[in-house]
Design a protein around this motif. Structure first.
Motif, PDB file in Angstrom:
ATOM      1  N   LEU A 166       0.969 -20.266   1.542  1.00  0.00           N
ATOM      2  CA  LEU A 166       0.819 -19.203   0.539  1.00  0.00           C
ATOM      3  C   LEU A 166       2.065 -19.065  -0.321  1.00  0.00           C
ATOM      4  N   ARG A 184      -7.116 -14.913  -4.426  1.00  0.00           N
ATOM      5  CA  ARG A 184      -6.053 -14.196  -3.703  1.00  0.00           C
ATOM      6  C   ARG A 184      -4.780 -15.015  -3.511  1.00  0.00           C
ATOM      7  N   GLU A 185      -4.939 -16.298  -3.213  1.00  0.00           N
ATOM      8  CA  GLU A 185      -3.752 -17.103  -2.924  1.00  0.00           C
ATOM      9  C   GLU A 185      -2.935 -17.404  -4.183  1.00  0.00           C
ATOM     10  N   ASP A 195      -3.216  -8.854  -2.084  1.00  0.00           N
ATOM     11  CA  ASP A 195      -3.807 -10.188  -1.917  1.00  0.00           C
ATOM     12  C   ASP A 195      -3.051 -10.991  -0.865  1.00  0.00           C
ATOM     13  N   THR A 226      -4.818 -12.175   2.571  1.00  0.00           N
ATOM     14  CA  THR A 226      -4.977 -13.614   2.810  1.00  0.00           C
ATOM     15  C   THR A 226      -4.448 -13.976   4.198  1.00  0.00           C
TER      16      THR A 226
END
Length: 287
Positions: free
Chosen positions: A32, A216-217, A242, A246
């Motif tokens: 991420l 989200r990522e 987010d 995640t």
């Protein structure tokens, strides 16, 4: 240094979980924090793609592909801020050359799966939208509509032009009508934005909508590329949430594995909310 502090805090929140679970979640966190979003920018010649990117993003831009690249290989530019990267893909506008529209169709079908978002710029004074409408419904289709954010650019050119630094009430009313028209023609998933880079109008709202549209990522690394004036509390909250969710989803995925022992599943579920909360707290350590 702050990155390491953030990682330590997250690792500490995983205490009590089996080592293999912690390792899997920390691997997801590493992915991420190093995710490189890819955003496509499309629009006819003169729509203001470069101006918009220069207005929004602070990273140094370096070409990834040859400036003289053929149509099937659209121009790609890489932005860097610190350790974070983002790629912009300059996609050709449709409707300028009927002989090339078929080639563009193949190009877009190749590129769309790889893009996190497409910013589709339409000039405020452009009335020839039939080809755009056809292309959107036939090529973008249901599969990728959620990836498109329509942006009405150069709003200061809408009649009646006043030549001033600010948009007049009449111009804003006409822009509102243009927004309604685009909603009728395209039926987009996301609300249409209207901007003027020259008048510095609408950019903050557009930045907030762009972050909301992203997967989200991708939201946090895109926020890290925005100029400080666009990193509003709304933008940062969305990216922070987010990031946390995640990581929470990564824990859910481990918890859902069919052979995982019930006691381990119970521990994962017990710590999930704490881990998500810690992730939100240390978000600015990474971004």
């Amino acid at each position: 240094m702050r990155n390491q502090e953030g990682m330590y805090s997250l690792q500490s929140s995983l205490t009590g979980l089996p080592e293999w679970v912690s390792e899997r979640v920390m691997q997801k966190i590493h992915q991420l924090t190093n995710y490189e979003p890819v955003i496509g920018i499309m629009g006819k010649t003169g729509a203001g793609k470069s101006s918009l990117c220069n207005a929004l993003f602070t990273g140094e831009v370096s070409p990834v592909s040859d400036v003289a690249a053929c149509t099937r290989n659209p121009l790609r530019f890489r932005l860097q801020v610190g350790e974070h990267y983002m790629t912009l893909v300059d996609l050709p506008g449709v409707g300028e050359s009927s002989s090339r529209d078929a080639e563009y169709t193949a190009l877009y079908r190749q590129q769309l799966p790889r893009l996190d978002l497409v910013l589709w710029l339409i000039k405020a004074d452009d009335r020839a939208l039939a080809v755009d409408e056809h292309f959107y419904h036939q090529v973008i289709g249901e599969s990728y509509r959620h990836k498109v954010l329509f942006v009405i650019s150069q709003s200061d050119k809408v009649e009646p032009t006043c030549g001033g630094e600010k948009l007049s009430i009449e111009q804003k009313q006409n822009i509102g009508r243009k927004i309604c028209l685009l909603h009728e023609l395209f039926q987009p998933v996301h609300p249409v934005c209207a901007i003027s880079v020259r008048a510095k109008w609408g950019l903050r709202v557009m930045a907030e909508r762009m972050i909301k549209c992203l997967p989200r990522e991708a939201s946090s690394p895109v926020v890290s590329q925005l100029k400080p004036s666009f990193r509003t509390p709304t933008v940062q909250k969305k990216a922070r949430d987010d990031f946390g969710e995640t990581i929470g989803t990564a824990l859910d995925a481990v918890s859902a594995l069919p052979l995982i022992p019930a006691p381990v599943r119970a521990v994962i579920r017990a710590v999930r909310d704490t881990v998500v909360s810690v992730a939100r707290t240390v978000w600015n350590f990474f971004f």
